[in-house]
Design an enzyme around this catalytic site. Structure first.
Site, PDB file in Angstrom:
ATOM      1  N   GLU A  35      32.028  39.405  42.529  1.00  0.00           N
ATOM      2  CA  GLU A  35      31.894  40.716  43.164  1.00  0.00           C
ATOM      3  C   GLU A  35      31.644  41.733  42.057  1.00  0.00           C
ATOM      4  OE1 GLU A  35      34.573  43.950  45.613  1.00  0.00           O
ATOM      5  OE2 GLU A  35      35.350  41.917  45.406  1.00  0.00           O
ATOM      6  N   ASP A  46      40.346  52.495  44.984  1.00  0.00           N
ATOM      7  CA  ASP A  46      40.712  51.780  43.761  1.00  0.00           C
ATOM      8  C   ASP A  46      41.872  52.436  43.030  1.00  0.00           C
ATOM      9  OD1 ASP A  46      38.768  49.631  43.735  1.00  0.00           O
ATOM     10  OD2 ASP A  46      37.273  51.208  43.540  1.00  0.00           O
TER      11      ASP A  46
END
EC number: 4.2.1.20
Length: 259
Positions: A35, A46
Site C-alpha cells: 500500500e 493518520d
C-alpha cells in the site's frame, strides 16, 4: 490472495522517491500487497508517525506524479499488487477519471480514498469499474451490519477493517472489541477482510489472522524505521526483518486457525 497476507504501507517520497523504490523492493519478498500512501498536507486519519512522513515527503518537493513514476519503476521488477492510498482532495483536483487512468497506467491495482464516504462514492466507483481499477473501503468496529455489507460489496480488493477507534499508530495489544469485529465481519462479508491500525509485531499479526482476518495492514511500524534510519542500507535490513517477523506471525495464526 488465498492465504492470509501482509499488506505493507509506505509513504511515497519519504524521505525521497528513490528511497521509496528501494523500500518497496525490500518489503516485496514478504508482502502479499504493498500500500503506497500519497502524501497529503492534512492527513486526518493518520497518526503522528505517518503525518510526519507526509511532511518529510512534501518538504522535499514531492508531487503526485512522482508516486506514479516510482510505481512504474517497481512494475519493471515486480507484479505484487499495489494499492494507492490517498485523500479525496488530490483526486478531485486532478479529476477523478484522470487520476484513476494515471494510476492504472502506472500499474496500480486498487485505490483507497480514506475520507470519501461510500454514500458519496457512486461516480468514483463507476469510473474505477470502467477502468478496471480495484476499490477498497473502510469499516470501523461501530459500523452497522447493513453498512458493513454494502462496504464489503463495494470493495473489490478487500475491506479495510479499522481495528480500533481513533488514528493510525502502533499499540501494545488489541482489545476483545477488535476480535469481535473480525468475527462479525467474517460472518457478514463475502469478500476479503484485512485489518489495519496499530499492528507492529508478529504476535499481533498472529492473533488477528487466527481470529479470521485475510490480511494485516502495517504502516506506522515501517514508517518509524524509515524515520529512524532514513535512506540507508540499515533501513532496508530493518524493514525486511520486520516484514519477515510479521509474515511468520501470519503463518502461525493461519496454522492455528486451521487446526
Amino acid at each position: 490472495m488465498n492465504k492470509p497476507v501482509l499488506v505493507s504501507f509506505l509513504v511515497s517520497g519519504d524521505p525521497n522517491p528513490d528511497a521509496t523504490l528501494k523500500f518497496m523492493k525490500a518489503l516485496d519478498k514478504y508482502s502479499g500487497v504493498i500500500e503506497l500512501g500519497i502524501p497529503f498536507s492534512d492527513p486526518v486519519a493518520d497518526g503522528p508517525t505517518i503525518q510526519a512522513a507526509d511532511v518529510r515527503a512534501l518538504s522535499n518537493g514531492f508531487k503526485i506524479a512522482k508516486s506514479f513514476e516510482v510505481l512504474k519503476e517497481f512494475r519493471k521488477e515486480s507484479d505484487t499488487p499495489v494499492i494507492l492510498m490517498t485523500y479525496y482532495n488530490p483526486v478531485f483536483k486532478r479529476g477523478i477519471e484522470t487520476f484513476v487512468m494515471q494510476a492504472k497506467e502506472a500499474g496500480a491495482n486498487g485505490l483507497i480514498i480514506v475520507d470519501l464516504p461510500l454514500q458519496e462514492a457512486t461516480e468514483y466507483r463507476e469510473i474505477c469499474k470502467k477502468h478496471e481499477m480495484g476499490t477498497v473501503f473502510l469499516a470501523a468496529p461501530n459500523t452497522p451490519e447493513e453498512r458493513l455489507k454494502i462496504s464489503d460489496e463495494a470493495s473489490t480488493e478487500f475491506l479495510y477493517l479499522i481495528s480500533t477507534f481513533g488514528i493510525t499508530g502502533a499499540r501494545e495489544s488489541f482489545e476483545q472489541m477488535t476480535f469481535d469485529f473480525i468475527k462479525r465481519a467474517r460472518t457478514t462479508c463475502k469478500g476479503k477482510i484485512c485489518v489495519g491500525f496499530g499492528i507492529s509485531k508478529g504476535s499481533h499479526a498472529e492473533s488477528l489472522i487466527e481470529q479470521g482476518a485475510d490480511g494485516v495492514i502495517v504502516g506506522s511500524a515501517f514508517v518509524d524505521i524509515i524515520k529512524n534510519y532514513g535512506d540507508s542500507e540499515e533501513a532496508l535490513v530493518k524493514l525486511e526483518e520486520l516484514a519477515k517477523e510479521l509474515s511468520e506471525g501470519i503463518e502461525k495464526g493461519y496454522e492455528k486457525r486451521n487446526k
